[in-house]
Design an enzyme around this catalytic site. Structure first.
Site, PDB file in Angstrom:
ATOM      1  N   TYR A 110      -2.146  -0.371  10.236  1.00  0.00           N
ATOM      2  CA  TYR A 110      -2.273  -0.681   8.880  1.00  0.00           C
ATOM      3  C   TYR A 110      -1.040  -0.247   8.380  1.00  0.00           C
ATOM      4  O   TYR A 110      -0.342  -0.751   7.210  1.00  0.00           O
ATOM      5  CB  TYR A 110      -3.554  -0.014   8.346  1.00  0.00           C
ATOM      6  CG  TYR A 110      -3.986  -0.436   6.705  1.00  0.00           C
ATOM      7  CD1 TYR A 110      -4.243  -1.747   6.561  1.00  0.00           C
ATOM      8  CD2 TYR A 110      -3.521   0.172   5.639  1.00  0.00           C
ATOM      9  CE1 TYR A 110      -4.608  -2.037   5.092  1.00  0.00           C
ATOM     10  CE2 TYR A 110      -3.828  -0.046   4.406  1.00  0.00           C
ATOM     11  CZ  TYR A 110      -4.398  -1.260   4.218  1.00  0.00           C
ATOM     12  OH  TYR A 110      -4.538  -1.603   3.006  1.00  0.00           O
ATOM     13  N   SER A 150       0.991  -1.080  -0.097  1.00  0.00           N
ATOM     14  CA  SER A 150       0.024   0.029   0.058  1.00  0.00           C
ATOM     15  C   SER A 150       1.005   1.473  -0.066  1.00  0.00           C
ATOM     16  O   SER A 150       1.952   1.156   0.477  1.00  0.00           O
ATOM     17  CB  SER A 150      -1.139  -0.094   1.221  1.00  0.00           C
ATOM     18  OG  SER A 150      -1.581   1.150   1.412  1.00  0.00           O
TER      19      SER A 150
END
Length: 327
Positions: free
Chosen positions: A235, A222
């Site tokens: 995250y 990501s």
């Protein structure tokens, strides 16, 4: 002439240039009409949705069938050319979002696909139908990748029912924001790490004994693993870990002829985000990227085909491929 006089003369010249430019800038401002803010960039084969989206907030883990507008995954413009002919792929989080788009393109390129998903039965069945519509076999496997026994069973079932395993796509993820660091509970932190890191580790370790030279592992990283995100501390941490895992594992497996790479998307319109953000934020999702919109899953999936195919990327391993809508 003194040094002081030289300096003063230079200052006068600079200010004269400045006054000249300032006057021209003011004249231009008065003359030109107010320009409209440019819309979202559209450079694909079809026009993609752009903010504002309908305000919505869905319960975890998110259902693709409930998202408005529906994520675009089928890539009708993509022409298959047997890049993955005869191969078998296992895709975690394959019921929806990026995983579904990847499964469909893999099938169009000639691969049979095993789909691992948590609980979204309706979405998983829709993905299975989409893969089978491409003329390939598809099996769906429900379970939690954070649990080692399930990962072992998923790999064994894939090999048993589809014959072998050539490609592992680690894509399943858990994400939910915490605006304040103090709000990030140990349970929240543990859930994120167990899904995003343990899940990738378990699946890779179970898959490797079945992978032959020429096989590939592709991890979903990501942009948050590159830049960080103040509301996604846990995250971001896991995605940065996935990037490091990718590079380290690539070195470990290179002697076995197994390539390991990662794709690091920016904002993508999938069930992950409408179930993560508040409704108001969902309506503006992706608006802050240079392209002023989120990607659609079908815009990300070709990168996975590229990294899975030895025809395309035989000399690429240990790489992180960002697809973030511009920097």
């Amino acid at each position: 002439m003194s040094t002081k006089s030289d300096s003063q003369q230079t200052v006068r010249k600079q200010r004269a240039v400045q006054r000249n430019i300032d006057a021209k800038d003011k004249a231009k401002d008065k003359a030109k009409p107010k320009a409209k803010s440019p819309g979202a960039m559209q450079a694909g084969a079809r026009k993609y949705p752009e903010p504002p989206f309908p305000k919505q907030h869905h319960p975890k883990p998110g259902q693709e069938w409930a998202i408005d507008p529906a994520p675009l995954y089928d890539a009708p413009f993509w022409q298959g050319s047997n890049k993955l002919d005869g191969k078998v792929a296992l895709v975690t989080g394959g019921d929806s979002g990026i995983g579904r788009a990847v499964a469909v393109l893999f099938a169009r390129e000639g691969a049979d696909v095993a789909i691992v998903y948590l609980s979204e039965d309706r979405d998983a069945k829709a993905t299975k139908q989409a893969v089978e519509a491409e003329g390939r076999r598809c099996i769906i496997l429900r379970g939690d990748v954070a649990k080692r026994p399930f990962c072992r069973k998923a790999v064994a079932e894939t090999v048993k029912r589809l014959g072998h395993l050539d490609i592992l796509v680690n894509n399943a993820a858990f994400q939910i924001h915490a605006s304040e660091f103090a709000d990030l509970t140990e349970e929240h932190f543990d859930t994120t790490l167990k899904t995003n890191l343990y899940g990738y580790f378990h699946m890779a370790q179970e898959a490797v004994p079945h992978l032959k030279p020429g096989s590939a592992i592709i991890n979903t990283g990501s942009v948050t693993g590159i830049e960080g995100s103040r509301e996604l501390v846990d995250y971001s941490m896991t995605k940065g870990g996935i990037h490091a895992f990718t590079r380290a594992l690539s070195g470990n497996l290179i002697a076995k002829g197994i390539r390991v790479n990662a794709v690091a998307p920016g904002p993508v319109w999938t069930p992950l985000n409408p179930s993560e953000k508040e409704a108001e934020d969902v309506s503006q999702f992706g608006a802050k990227t240079p392209m002023k919109r989120p990607a659609q899953p079908e815009e990300i999936a070709p990168a996975y085909v590229f990294l899975a195919s030895p025809q395309c990327s035989s000399y690429i391993t240990g790489e992180i491929l960002p697809i973030v809508g511009g920097y």
